[in-house]
Motif scaffolding. Structure first.
Motif: not given
Length: 309
Positions: A95, A98, A132-133, A136-137
């Motif tokens: 996390k 990213v 984005s984080e 993706l995470i």
């Protein structure tokens, strides 16, 4: 001797202190900082999640943060405050990687040669890092974390460990089961990082007085981070409460994110949207102060051992 205007401009730019950071270094520095930070601050995250899951529409179990801590320690010992750590630790490293790498990438793309950004560009870079984080995470990580913590409060917990819990969730609910609350998670992380990076970088640059390469020291860096963390808490705790409810074991009660908002407002009142603010404030201030400070220190170490343009 060549005294052309173009050469002179290039020389000035090259000599100017730069605020640009290599995205590859940001991946490494962010991951190391994120892993260390979560191991230090997890107990406050545990208490915050417990309070947010303790619905007022049912009979509340906890009277407040301190009561939650004392009851947990009484029933499970001090290590009880670390239940669910594995699920958050496994996600904290990627996390932070990213978050910082995307922020540095976007900042480098939009900034001048010396790393200068306009205020809207700084907000946009932080927003991009947060979104984005989240996708993706954070969303799958947070869903698993909330389910783990919620499961441990049940009379007969069904998750025997991190990997068993992940397998059970995916087997019963599919991959979508790890993406509950995606919309509020994107809203939370996007606004979080937009606020945090904006406040942190502006405070840092104000202290630097125009010299973006100047090291402002550990204490000032931590204070900038803590202030940025506090700003994000007051700005988006209601989103965090909705996200937590949408990811808990009782998420099936809500038809959508908006339905969750309406049910909380109708059944528990406006103040319920700020449940867990006190423990979250303590955790986030420490979290952001630590992660920014650790990030800056690790980045300087990487700059020393890994030379990049």
């Amino acid at each position: 001797m060549d005294r052309s205007p173009a050469r002179s401009v290039r020389s000035i730019v090259a000599a100017a202190p730069s605020d640009r950071k290599h995205p590859g270094k940001a991946i490494m520095a962010g991951g190391i900082a994120g892993g260390l930070e979560i191991m230090i601050t997890f107990p406050t995250e545990y208490v915050k999640t417990q309070l947010q899951l303790d619905e007022r529409s049912a009979k509340p179990r906890f009277k407040g943060p301190l009561h939650c801590v004392s009851l947990t320690v009484k029933e499970h010992g001090v290590l009880g405050l670390y239940r669910g750590l594995s699920s958050l630790l496994y996600g904290s490293i990627p996390k932070a990687s990213v978050r910082f790498s995307v922020f540095e990438f976007l900042k480098n793309r939009m900034s001048t040669e010396t790393g200068r950004l306009t205020q809207p560009q700084r907000l946009l870079a932080g927003l991009g890092a947060g979104v984005s984080e989240a996708i993706l995470i954070v969303c799958p990580m947070e869903t698993i974390k909330v389910k783990f913590i919620h499961d441990q409060t049940q009379p007969n917990p069904k998750y025997k460990g991190f990997f068993h819990g992940v397998r059970t969730i995916i087997k019963q609910e599919g991959i979508r089961g790890t993406y509950q609350g995606l919309t509020p998670t994107i809203l939370k992380q996007g606004s979080n990082q937009m606020i945090r990076f904006f406040v942190y970088e502006n405070l840092k640059h104000w202290i630097q007085g125009g010299d973006y390469s100047k090291n402002i020291g550990t204490v000032k860096t931590a204070l900038c981070g803590a202030t940025a963390g506090a700003a994000s808490v007051f700005g988006n705790t209601p989103i965090d409460v909705v996200k937590t409810r949408m990811q808990g074991l009782d998420a099936h009660k809500y038809k959508s994110t908006w339905d969750c908002v309406k049910q909380i407002a109708r059944n528990e009142g406006f103040r319920a949207f700020y449940k867990g603010t006190t423990p979250r404030l303590g955790r986030v201030c420490a979290d952001v102060a630590l992660v920014f400070t650790l990030y800056e220190h690790v980045m300087r170490l990487l700059d020393y051992v890994w030379k990049t343009n």
